[in-house]
Enzyme design. Structure first.
Site, PDB file in Angstrom:
ATOM      1  N   ASP A  82      17.435  -3.181  70.056  1.00  0.00           N
ATOM      2  CA  ASP A  82      18.347  -4.174  69.937  1.00  0.00           C
ATOM      3  C   ASP A  82      18.306  -5.247  71.094  1.00  0.00           C
ATOM      4  OD1 ASP A  82      20.502  -6.107  69.885  1.00  0.00           O
ATOM      5  OD2 ASP A  82      21.939  -4.440  69.368  1.00  0.00           O
ATOM      6  N   HIS A  84      20.044  -8.216  71.545  1.00  0.00           N
ATOM      7  CA  HIS A  84      21.468  -8.688  71.861  1.00  0.00           C
ATOM      8  C   HIS A  84      21.554 -10.272  72.279  1.00  0.00           C
ATOM      9  CE1 HIS A  84      23.533  -4.726  71.840  1.00  0.00           C
ATOM     10  NE2 HIS A  84      22.540  -4.377  72.766  1.00  0.00           N
ATOM     11  N   GLU A 108      16.059  -6.318  66.719  1.00  0.00           N
ATOM     12  CA  GLU A 108      17.406  -6.839  66.447  1.00  0.00           C
ATOM     13  C   GLU A 108      17.742  -7.941  67.489  1.00  0.00           C
ATOM     14  OE1 GLU A 108      22.232  -5.485  66.261  1.00  0.00           O
ATOM     15  OE2 GLU A 108      20.548  -4.051  65.963  1.00  0.00           O
ATOM     16  N   GLU A 134      24.799  -9.613  62.868  1.00  0.00           N
ATOM     17  CA  GLU A 134      26.243  -9.062  63.316  1.00  0.00           C
ATOM     18  C   GLU A 134      27.275  -9.935  63.627  1.00  0.00           C
ATOM     19  OE1 GLU A 134      26.453  -7.562  67.624  1.00  0.00           O
ATOM     20  OE2 GLU A 134      24.683  -6.584  66.524  1.00  0.00           O
ATOM     21  N   ASP A 156      28.449  -7.394  59.192  1.00  0.00           N
ATOM     22  CA  ASP A 156      29.343  -6.259  59.569  1.00  0.00           C
ATOM     23  C   ASP A 156      30.613  -6.650  58.633  1.00  0.00           C
ATOM     24  OD1 ASP A 156      31.784  -5.126  60.943  1.00  0.00           O
ATOM     25  OD2 ASP A 156      30.548  -4.919  62.678  1.00  0.00           O
ATOM     26  N   HIS A 183      25.808  -3.449  60.180  1.00  0.00           N
ATOM     27  CA  HIS A 183      26.295  -3.459  61.627  1.00  0.00           C
ATOM     28  C   HIS A 183      27.568  -2.606  61.481  1.00  0.00           C
ATOM     29  CE1 HIS A 183      28.641  -4.929  65.274  1.00  0.00           C
ATOM     30  NE2 HIS A 183      27.346  -4.740  66.053  1.00  0.00           N
TER      31      HIS A 183
END
Length: 280
Positions: A82, A84, A108, A134, A156, A183
């Site tokens: 990830d 971010h 991700e 997400e 999500d 997510h």
């Protein structure tokens, strides 16, 4: 609930466990514990606070941590990474090239969601499956990443419109040959809803879950359930049950007690050495 979504297409749902990723020695220990618990996939951070264009040493440190994870997992298990959204597109391209030999399950958010127009160039330049979603809300926001060639969508259910809308997002992704990996670093209701979607979705890949996640200090995924059995994962999978609704029963006494305690959680504020804002 999965019966109302067209019926189940699988008997169990693969889930992954979170590990930190900040220190290689600790990473190996954390992965060993998750493998011992039966998980066949983990997800880790690519880096903490980092420059949008990392130095050679910064890039090497990211690669070293993922390499440590790959060594601990072996060739028959998976690691997802990830980012971010902490990199610029050129930096992400550089990092992806270095990570490719380690075969991540997916990488991700290589860039921020508002930079989605850059995803196509990253997809074209890297053999690693790329994931995002997400911080996207509803089908319309998922269409451009899918058109760009994203391999994994990560809506999500708590943010993107609930069960019905995520089912529509999954169907849209299926038309583009993309997989669904919802997510969900959240509580039991969000996870139970995600699992019901997963049981009934043909193009489902893997499910995020927060049991034992690093930031749950005072309560965990099982803290608010009357019976934790639905989240006792077997060989890294959630097993399909036949309980009504979402398949769980919430302990309302525990929820009301937590409500009386309250919380004041705020996300950390990270800064670069020059004092400027860093992406968390």
């Amino acid at each position: 609930m999965h019966a109302l979504l067209g019926g189940p297409v699988r008997d169990r749902v693969r889930v992954y466990a979170w590990v930190g990723g900040d220190e290689p020695a600790q990473l190996r220990e954390q992965i060993a514990a998750q493998v011992e618990a039966g998980f066949s996939a983990v997800k880790m951070n690519a880096a903490g606070a980092t420059s949008p264009i990392p130095t050679p040493a910064g890039t090497a440190a990211i690669v070293a941590r993922v390499a440590a994870a790959r060594e601990a997992l072996g060739p028959d298990r998976d690691v997802a990474v990830d980012c971010h959204g902490r990199f610029t597109a050129p930096a992400a391209r550089r990092v992806l090239a270095e990570l490719a030999p380690l075969h991540p399950l997916f990488v991700e958010e290589p860039v921020l969601p508002e930079h989605g127009h850059l995803l196509a160039s990253l997809v074209e330049s890297s053999p690693i499956p790329l994931a995002t979603g997400e911080r996207l809300y509803g089908r319309a926001e998922f269409l451009p990443p899918l058109t760009a060639g994203i391999a994994v969508v990560q809506p999500d259910l708590s943010h993107a419109g609930g069960i019905s809308e995520v089912r529509r997002i999954a169907s849209l992704a299926e038309a583009y040959g993309a997989q669904l990996a919802p997510h969900c670093p959240l509580g039991p209701i969000a996870l139970a809803a995600s699992l019901q979607v997963a049981f009934a979705t043909p193009n489902f890949l893997i499910q995020e879950q927060s049991r034992g996640i690093h930031y749950n200090k005072d309560a965990d995924l099982l803290s608010y359930l009357v019976d934790p059995a639905p989240f006792r994962f077997v060989d890294g999978h959630a097993v399909r049950g036949d309980a009504p609704g979402l398949g769980i029963t919430i302990d309302e006494t525990a929820v009301r007690a937590a409500d009386r305690t309250g919380h004041a959680w705020r996300n950390p504020v990270w800064r670069h050495p020059d004092g400027s804002f860093a992406e968390w």
